[in-house]
Design an enzyme around this catalytic site. Structure first.
Site, PDB file in Angstrom:
ATOM      1  N   GLU A 180     142.631  42.706 -25.155  1.00  0.00           N
ATOM      2  CA  GLU A 180     143.115  43.105 -23.831  1.00  0.00           C
ATOM      3  C   GLU A 180     144.090  44.277 -23.904  1.00  0.00           C
ATOM      4  O   GLU A 180     144.011  45.221 -23.112  1.00  0.00           O
ATOM      5  CB  GLU A 180     143.766  41.917 -23.116  1.00  0.00           C
ATOM      6  CG  GLU A 180     142.848  40.734 -22.878  1.00  0.00           C
ATOM      7  CD  GLU A 180     141.542  41.085 -22.187  1.00  0.00           C
ATOM      8  OE1 GLU A 180     141.450  42.156 -21.547  1.00  0.00           O
ATOM      9  OE2 GLU A 180     140.583  40.306 -22.306  1.00  0.00           O
TER      10      GLU A 180
ATOM     11  N   HIS B 166     129.503  44.001 -21.870  1.00  0.00           N
ATOM     12  CA  HIS B 166     129.841  43.076 -22.948  1.00  0.00           C
ATOM     13  C   HIS B 166     128.668  42.856 -23.896  1.00  0.00           C
ATOM     14  O   HIS B 166     128.848  42.350 -25.006  1.00  0.00           O
ATOM     15  CB  HIS B 166     130.301  41.732 -22.372  1.00  0.00           C
ATOM     16  CG  HIS B 166     131.527  41.846 -21.526  1.00  0.00           C
ATOM     17  ND1 HIS B 166     131.467  42.153 -20.192  1.00  0.00           N
ATOM     18  CD2 HIS B 166     132.846  41.730 -21.832  1.00  0.00           C
ATOM     19  CE1 HIS B 166     132.697  42.202 -19.698  1.00  0.00           C
ATOM     20  NE2 HIS B 166     133.551  41.950 -20.679  1.00  0.00           N
TER      21      HIS B 166
END
Length: 678
Positions: free
Chosen positions: A367, A454
Site C-alpha cells: 500500500e 491485479h
C-alpha cells in the site's frame, strides 16, 4: 492519470472488478541506437555504476532543485519545442552522483491540466539535455477550447457509469474538472468527472470518467481506489517507535516523518482516533485487542520507510521526509486494504468475520508503495500501465518483507500469504507462476491489458521473480518455487537486490503515466545499462527475463547459451496515419561474411490497430524481406520476433525496418527494434 494535490487516488491490495476501458500505454523513450556489448560498461562488473545511482537528498536540497527547475521551466518548455499555450509543472527531481538530473514534469495547455502529458527530462551536469521520456509523442494542440457538451451532461453520464458498476450513494466530487485528454490518440478537450460514494463491497468509490467535451463520448475510466514493544498478529513481538506525552503514549513515529496510526473503530470516514494508552506495550497478538492490528500497521509502515531509505535513499513516500498515516479497523468484515492520495494514508480492513486484519508486512509495503508510484511515474490505474502499477507494489512489498528479516514473517515471493484472504491458507498472488491464483497472467499477450490490473500485474511480477531468482525449481526460505518461461528457455537470476535497484530506477526516471509492458522493457533496460553497463550480465538478464514473459527477445537471440550478438535501436519513429512508409536504421559492424539464414528481427511497435501495418526488413543491398502484411487484425501493437533467411546479404552495413500504415484513423510509432545474429 498522474496525480496532483487536487485529486484523489487510492489503491487496493485485492482484486476488484475491472472498472473501465483498457488503455494501451504510450511511453516514448528517446534514445540512440545501442549495439549490445559495445557501449558504457560499468567500471566494476556486477556492481552498480556509482555515477548512475541517485544521491540521497535532504528535504532542503530537494526543494532547492525543484525551485531551480521551476525557475527554468519556461526555458525548458521552449527547448522541448512545446507550443505557446503549453506550460510545464515540476513534480519531482532525482539527482545522480555524476550530477545528472532527472526532472519529472506535468503539463498544462491553456491553463488546463494535460492528462497523459507528463514527461521526464534527463539533464547532464553541463546542462545539456541527454534524454526525454514522454507519456505521449503527440503534439498537444486542441482546435477549440469551447465545449459542445455541458459539464453537467458529462457528470450525469459518469454517474450512470458508476451506478452500472454497482456503486452506491454516488455523488460528483469537487475535484471534477475540465482537462485536455492526451493519453491516447489526438489530444482533445474533455471533462474528468470523479464519482464518489461506495463500491459494491463497501470500498470508497472514486471512479474517474473522462468524457470528450465535443462529442460526449466516454474516452476512458478508471477506479481511483488502487487496491494493496508491539505484539503483532503476523510479525511477532517487535519494537515500535512511539511518542510519550505526559503519562500517555501514542502511535506516533517521530523518527519517520511523524507517521501516526489511527483507529476507525469500524467506521468508514474521517481520520479516526489516534491510538493512545498509558502503557507502551501495544496489542496482545490477537484480534481481541484493537491495538494488535495497529501494531502490525505501525510496524509495517516503519519497516517500509526504512526499506526505501536504506535501499534507495528515498526519504518517505514523497521523498520529502514527511510521513503518511495509517487507519485500521475500517468497516465491518471489510476484506481489503487501500492507499488513498487525498488523505495520504493507508487503510486496512479486518477481513472476513473481523478475524484476519489485512495488516501483514507485505500488504503494508504494497500500500505504501502505491504512494511512491503516485508520486513518481503516476502509472495510470487501468490497462497495462495499471498492471505495472499493481506489480510495482507487489515487487516493493516483497522487497519490504525480505528487508525486514522477521522470523515470524520470512521473506517470500507470495503476496498476502499471512492474511488468509481465500480462507484456505493460500496466498493472494504468486510471483514465480502468477497463474497459480487461477486468473493472473504468466506472460504478455495482446489482450493482457483487458484483464483486471491485479491479474495483468502477473507479467511484471513474473519478470521480477525471474530476474531475481531465475527459472526452474528451487526452495527459498523454506518455500518451494518452480518458475516456467514462455519460450521454454532458462533464465539465470541476478539476485533480488540488483533487480530492485533496476526496477526503482526505471520507475523513478524512465516510466511515465502511460508506460506499457513494451516500454517498461525499454525503460528497465535503460536503467540496467546505466547501473551496470550494456555489456553486463545484469543487462542481458533483463532482456532474458522480459523475453521469458513474452516481451521482446533474448540477449542471445533465443540461444540458451546467450552466444548471439544483438544490435538495437530504441529511438521512437512516428508512423503517419494512412501515409508514406517510415524507416528506422541499425548499422551493423564487426561481423564477417554474410548474414545468417536465421537472422532474428525483434519488432516493438505501439499502434492502435496492428492490422493496418505493413512491416519490412531492408538489407544493406536494398533487398526487402516482408515481415508482416497488412490485415484486418484489430488488436493493438506489434511485439514479435521474426526469423529471416538473410544469407544472401553481407552482415555489415545499414539495415532498415520499414513500416507503413495502410489504413485510416489509427496512429502509433516504432518503439524500437533489434537484429540478433545467433
Amino acid at each position: 492519470m498522474s496525480s496532483s494535490s487536487s485529486r484523489r487516488r487510492t489503491s487496493h491490495i485485492t482484486h476488484r472488478r475491472a472498472a473501465g476501458v483498457a488503455l494501451a500505454g504510450v511511453a516514448a523513450l528517446v534514445a540512440t541506437a545501442v549495439q549490445s556489448g559495445a557501449a558504457s560498461a560499468a567500471p566494476h562488473p556486477g556492481k552498480a555504476n556509482p555515477a548512475h545511482t541517485a544521491v540521497q537528498l535532504t528535504p532542503s536540497q530537494r526543494a532547492e532543485l525543484i525551485r531551480d527547475a521551476d525557475g527554468a521551466k519556461a526555458a525548458t518548455a521552449k527547448d522541448l519545442g512545446l507550443g505557446a499555450q503549453e506550460k510545464l509543472v515540476v513534480k519531482d527531481v532525482v539527482k545522480d552522483a555524476d550530477g545528472t538530473l532527472h526532472t519529472r514534469y506535468e503539463r498544462t495547455y491553456a491553463g488546463l491540466p494535460v492528462l497523459g502529458g507528463d514527461l521526464v527530462v534527463d539533464t547532464a551536469k553541463s546542462g545539456a539535455t541527454e534524454r526525454v521520456v514522454k507519456a505521449t509523442d503527440a503534439a498537444v494542440k486542441v482546435r477549440s477550447l469551447t465545449p459542445s457538451v455541458s459539464q453537467a451532461a458529462a457528470q450525469q453520464q459518469a454517474l450512470r457509469s458508476a451506478r452500472a458498476l454497482g456503486a452506491e450513494k454516488t455523488s460528483v466530487a469537487p475535484s471534477s474538472r475540465k482537462v485536455i485528454w492526451a493519453a491516447n490518440g489526438a489530444p482533445v478537450l474533455a471533462y474528468e468527472t470523479v464519482v464518489g460514494g461506495l463500491q459494491d463491497d463497501g470500498t470508497p468509490n472514486q471512479l474517474h470518467v473522462v468524457t470528450d467535451a465535443s462529442t460526449g463520448k466516454e474516452l476512458y475510466r478508471y477506479q481511483g481506489i488502487e487496491t494493496g514493544v508491539g505484539n503483532t498478529q503476523y510479525s511477532g513481538q517487535v519494537s515500535l517507535t512511539t511518542t510519550q506525552s505526559g503519562s500517555s503514549y501514542t502511535l506516533t513515529d517521530g523518527a519517520r516523518g511523524g507517521h501516526k496510526t489511527y483507529n476507525l473503530n469500524h467506521g468508514t470516514s474521517g481520520t479516526g482516533t489516534l491510538f493512545s494508552q498509558t502503557s507502551d506495550t501495544w496489542g496482545n497478538g490477537t484480534t481481541s485487542n484493537a491495538a494488535t492490528a495497529a501494531a502490525d500497521a505501525h510496524y509495517g509502515a516503519a519497516v517500509t520507510w526504512d526499506f526505501y531509505k536504506n535501499t534507495f535513499g528515498r526519504n518517505g513516500i514523497k521523498n520529502n521526509g514527511v510521513g503518511a498515516y495509517s487507519r485500521v479497523h475500517y468497516g465491518n468484515s471489510y476484506v481489503n486494504a487501500f492507499w488513498d492520495d487525498s488523505c495520504f494514508c493507508m487503510t486496512y480492513g479486518d477481513g472476513s468475520g473481523n478475524n484476519d486484519p489485512l495488516t501483514s508486512l507485505d500488504v503494508a509495503g504494497h500500500e505504501m508503495s502505491h504512494g511512491v508510484t503516485s508520486n513518481t511515474a503516476g502509472l495510470n490505474y487501468s490497462g497495462e500501465s495499471g498492471g505495472l502499477n499493481e506489480a510495482t507494489s507487489d515487487i516493493f512489498g516483497t522487497g519490504v518483507e525480505f528487508y525486514a528479516a522477521n522470523s515470524s514473517d520470512v521473506g517470500d515471493y507470495l503476496i498476502g500469504e499471512k492474511i488468509d484472504i481465500n480462507g484456505d491458507g493460500t496466498p493472494l498472488r504468486y510471483m514465480d507462476k502468477p497463474s497459480k491464483d487461477g486468473a493472473s497472467a504468466d506472460s504478455w499477450s495482446s489482450g493482457v491489458g483487458n484483464k483486471d490490473v491485479h491479474y495483468s500485474s502477473g507479467v511484471a511480477n513474473h519478470f521480477f521473480y525471474l530476474l531475481s531468482e531465475g527459472s526452474g525449481a528451487k526452495v527459498i526460505n523454506g518455500v518451494s518455487y518452480n518458475s516456467p518461461t514462455s519460450d521454454g528457455l532458462p533464465v539465470t537470476g541476478i539476485g533480488r537486490d540488483k533487480a530492485l535497484q533496476i526496477w526503482y530506477r526505471a520507475l523513478t526516471t524512465k516510466f511515465t503515466s502511460t508506460t506499457n509492458y513494451a516500454s517498461a522493457r525499454t525503460g528497465s533496460l535503460a536503467a540496467a545499462g546505466e547501473l551496470y553497463g550494456t555489456t553486463s550480465a545484469e543487462y542481458k538478464a533483463v532482456q532474458d527475463a522480459w523475453a521469458a514473459v513474452n516481451v521482446g527477445s533474448r540477449s542471445g537471440g533465443g540461444d540458451p547459451g546467450g552466444g548471439g550478438t544483438s544490435f538495437e535501436n530504441t529511438a521512437d519513429v512516428q508512423i503517419p496515419d494512412y501515409g508514406s512508409a517510415v524507416t528506422s536504421s541499425i548499422t551493423v559492424s564487426g561481423r564477417t561474411g554474410n548474414a545468417p539464414s536465421n537472422l532474428q528481427v525483434t519488432v516493438d511497435i505501439v499502434h492502435t490497430w496492428s492490422g493496418d501495418l505493413q512491416i519490412d526488413l531492408v538489407g544493406p543491398s536494398g533487398t526487402t524481406y516482408r515481415l508482416k502484411s497488412s490485415s484486418s487484425d484489430s488488436t493493438p501493437d506489434v511485439h514479435k520476433t521474426y526469423t529471416v533467411n538473410a544469407s544472401t546479404q553481407t552482415a555489415n552495413g545499414t539495415w532498415k525496418l520499414k513500416v507503413q500504415d495502410k489504413g485510416p484513423q489509427d496512429t502509433g510509432y516504432i518503439d524500437g527494434w533489434k537484429l540478433t545474429f545467433p
